[in-house]
Design an enzyme around this catalytic site. Sequence first.
Site, PDB file in Angstrom:
ATOM      1  CG  HIS A   1      -1.721   1.252   1.347  1.00 58.94           C
ATOM      2  ND1 HIS A   1      -2.891   1.410   0.644  1.00 58.94           N
ATOM      3  CD2 HIS A   1      -1.530   2.411   2.020  1.00 58.94           C
ATOM      4  CE1 HIS A   1      -3.395   2.599   0.890  1.00 58.94           C
ATOM      5  NE2 HIS A   1      -2.580   3.244   1.723  1.00 58.94           N
TER       6      HIS A   1
ATOM      7  CG  ASP B   1     -11.799   4.090   6.439  1.00 57.93           C
ATOM      8  OD1 ASP B   1     -11.299   4.886   7.254  1.00 57.93           O
ATOM      9  OD2 ASP B   1     -11.498   4.071   5.234  1.00 57.93           O
TER      10      ASP B   1
ATOM     11  NE  ARG C   1      -9.960  10.809  10.366  1.00 58.34           N
ATOM     12  CZ  ARG C   1      -9.155  10.053   9.604  1.00 58.34           C
ATOM     13  NH1 ARG C   1      -9.582   8.934   9.062  1.00 58.34           N
ATOM     14  NH2 ARG C   1      -7.916  10.420   9.391  1.00 58.34           N
TER      15      ARG C   1
ATOM     16  CB  SER D   1      -8.351   5.417   8.080  1.00 59.02           C
ATOM     17  OG  SER D   1      -8.720   5.569   6.746  1.00 59.02           O
TER      18      SER D   1
ATOM     19  CE  LYS E   1      -8.729   2.996   3.534  1.00 59.10           C
ATOM     20  NZ  LYS E   1      -9.182   4.364   3.587  1.00 59.10           N
TER      21      LYS E   1
HETATM   22  N1  URA Z   1      -5.862   7.769   3.666  1.00 58.55           N
HETATM   23  C1  URA Z   1      -6.787   6.958   4.232  1.00 58.55           C
HETATM   24  O1  URA Z   1      -7.174   5.947   3.663  1.00 58.55           O
HETATM   25  N2  URA Z   1      -7.247   7.309   5.451  1.00 58.55           N
HETATM   26  C2  URA Z   1      -6.872   8.405   6.114  1.00 58.55           C
HETATM   27  O2  URA Z   1      -7.341   8.639   7.212  1.00 58.55           O
HETATM   28  C3  URA Z   1      -5.929   9.240   5.502  1.00 58.55           C
HETATM   29  C4  URA Z   1      -5.426   8.887   4.265  1.00 58.55           C
END
Ligand code: URA
Length: 435
Positions: free
Chosen positions: A82, A161, A168, A183, A187
């Site tokens: 990632h 999320d 947020r 977050s 994923k």
């Molecule tokens: N990327 C994400 O997937 N989540 C965040 O909180 C910030 C950047």
Amino acid sequence: MRMVDIIEKKRDGQALTQAEIKWFVEGYTKGEIPDYQASALAMAIYFQDMNQTERAELTMSMAESGDMIDLSSIHGIKADKHSTGGVGDKTTIALAPLVAAVDVPVAKMSGRGLGHTGGTIDKLEAIPGFSSEMDTSKFIKLVNENKIAVAGQTGNLTPADKKLYSLRDVTGTVNSTALIASSIMSKKIASGADAIVLDVKTGSGAFMKSLEDSVELANAMVEIGTKVGRKTMAVISDMNQPLGKAVGNALEIKEAVDVLKGKGPEDVRELCLVLGSHMVYLAKKAESVAAARQKLEQVIASGEAIHVLKMFIRAQGGNDAIVDDETLYPQANYHIAVKAETEGFVKEITADKIGVAAMQLGAGRATKEDEIDLAVGLILEKKIGDYVEKGDTLVTLHASKSDVKEVEKIVLDSYTIVYEETEKPTLIYKEIHAE
Ligand code: URA
């Protein structure tokens, strides 16, 4: 339980229990907890932070809020990578076939781009016929057959999320290490990988601008991954200028293909080899990281990496002839040179601005609904540390129209050229391993 008690507990700096975090995440996902209470909690976390156990609990609760992709029917240790996002970052496209060529199963879920950084799925669609739409059973079948598949994210991955991240975004609570790390990791965990290599970008074009913040985020993610039973490590890599030379969908695919042919810009090639060696090592396909790197270099030299790339493209409906015939890519109508107005050494190329220039040419989306032009983008002919004469081409724009004055201006603004000699930035600043 009452949400107000949970908010007050965090506001006062106490750690939340697993039950409290789970109750909040479930209630918020179902719409039983209103946005104003979720925002208050996010702000309390922003100021009071979360300990490692709380971060891991938040990650797992968010991962479990939707589909958890079960990859257990794929043989071997599944490795994923990632990146926290950067301009010109086409590593996944080269890296996935590269590690698959040394027998590491890659079941990759990727996203589309929004804003000034591109998404892997958009880039892959520059290959005529290529499709990333498939159900989980086809995804698993492809990985079992070919060691590689890249699919678009399913509709119901980590809904908690999605909801919390949007909240947020409008409540000034994005920039909390606990919340960002949970977050991103939620994923990754929901996507089912056993081993996760994180590429945390640092610099002017990155989400995290300072090395210190990038290291903090990387440590937080590695700790979460390890705590929830995934082999996780992170590499901190440079985003003080775009990665490689190409920015734009088809142009980036070409550059990634070049890397698999043993060509391509040095920084892209090196980053792929570094990230790839860690993926191969974590997937137990080599005795050491150095041995893993050797294997990757071998499959590039032998042509096996290109063979796997072609198989991957064909399996997902794409025309693999593009690998040998560049005329098959979508082509832009105009090639326009942006020329240096002074002589000297390139000191800075603001990656964000280059990303915006590519977006204005049509390579990226300003809103989710925008259509993108797969052919357009730009090639950086000069990078940090290069010497330029007045009138030398800094960037070649690949455009769909001839009048791109605004874009030329953004590109010129993104370059800082100075009299004194400058050094090329470090590509890899640090590696972070589980303790
Ligand atoms: N990327 C994400 O997937 N989540 C965040 O909180 C910030 C950047």
